[in-house]
Design a protein around this motif. Sequence first.
Motif, PDB file in Angstrom:
ATOM      1  N   ASP A  91       0.816  -1.205   0.075  1.00 17.32           N
ATOM      2  CA  ASP A  91      -0.037  -0.033   0.063  1.00 17.32           C
ATOM      3  C   ASP A  91       0.756   1.203  -0.079  1.00 17.32           C
ATOM      4  N   TRP A 161      -8.053  -3.677  -4.910  1.00 13.52           N
ATOM      5  CA  TRP A 161      -9.227  -3.190  -4.637  1.00 13.52           C
ATOM      6  C   TRP A 161      -9.070  -2.329  -3.368  1.00 13.52           C
ATOM      7  N   ARG A 163      -8.706   0.820  -1.174  1.00 17.69           N
ATOM      8  CA  ARG A 163      -8.338   2.203  -1.219  1.00 17.69           C
ATOM      9  C   ARG A 163      -8.504   2.782   0.361  1.00 17.69           C
ATOM     10  N   ARG A 164      -7.685   3.726   0.572  1.00 14.87           N
ATOM     11  CA  ARG A 164      -7.620   4.318   1.895  1.00 14.87           C
ATOM     12  C   ARG A 164      -8.786   5.088   2.232  1.00 14.87           C
ATOM     13  N   SER A 165      -9.747   5.294   0.749  1.00 14.86           N
ATOM     14  CA  SER A 165     -10.892   5.915   1.386  1.00 14.86           C
ATOM     15  C   SER A 165     -11.956   4.946   1.524  1.00 14.86           C
TER      16      SER A 165
END
Lengths: 194, 194
Positions: A91, A161, A163-165
């Motif tokens: 990441d 897939w 996503r930090r959001s």
Amino acid sequence: MLRGKIMERAGVLFYERGFAATSIRDIADAVGISSSTLYHHFTNKQEVLHAIAVNFMRDFVAETTVVLRDTSRTPTERIRETVRLHLTISDDRRPELVVGNPIRYGLDQAQRRDAIRLQTEYHDAVRDVISQGNAAKEFDIVDIPLTTMALLDMLNGVREWFRRSGPLSLDQIIDRYTAFSLRILGASPAPSTG
Amino acid sequence: MLRGKIMERAGVLFYERGFAATSIRDIADAVGISSSTLYHHFTNKQEVLHAIAVNFMRDFVAETTVVLRDTSRTPTERIRETVRLHLTISDDRRPELVVGNPIRYGLDQAQRRDAIRLQTEYHDAVRDVISQGNAAKEFDIVDIPLTTMALLDMLNGVREWFRRSGPLSLDQIIDRYTAFSLRILGASPAPSTG
């Protein structure tokens, strides 16, 4: 230093625009140097990509194998820490993640082999810990090579897939995937996925 | 019929040579028709790739959802059969497997969305069976969406490395991956990986 800066900016451009759509000129502009200065460090765009891939994989292998080969810790502890490192590094350094990414097709076969050799080094170190854990009866495994593939494929899927959001933090993902990993290994006592 | 034949031959060419390196002329030659006859069926190369991807995913979803929605069978039985189908179809029809393959970048965004919509339909059907198995206490799961991702990523990994010429047959791979899948699901009683 300039070499490192070129690799860093190029990595982001390749990641955001794609390898084909990024020119040497774009990279030089992003670094704030002339194309001829850039050519002083790299013969072509492909060489930049190759340097990024190998540099990333070297760091990845160095960080993980320190843990994987630390026989002062149990195999279960080493797997837990490796899952954390695998997901965290993937990441943190996503633009550099060339192996297993379509961008790798920008490399020629010999260049790809360098990156794959390092990937194999990591794979083998994971396999050895799984084997040691099985011998020590911490794990319950019939097919060590296939268990290694299943575990690593599962972990590699996350970067496609995550996503930090998204709804879960990376720490939560790491907790769950540690539990999945220990389940695949038949770790005893069977861990909860919670 | 000709449309199907064009898709079949084009799929093999894209798979073997790559999408960029295959021309409409190459496809027409492989089918034994003129380029103008081919243009009667497809506007361009991208449309052929899109038709291949959607056709494959439709078949994949149709075959698997029949099993996944068959409430006369237990969730455990449905997962077992789905693992078998997933791995078998992915191997049988490898050249058509565009989703999750770098060749998908040959599609434009709208075309890719069609394929992804079908992939999501499969994903959701798997998730529903996992959820039903958990409710029935056949499985032991904390996070259903993440367990679904982990399971499918693990299964999708197989097509990247499985070769029929390798040491294990597809049936052996299916046996092992069925066991891995049931372990991730916390299926009770905990199955052996043998």
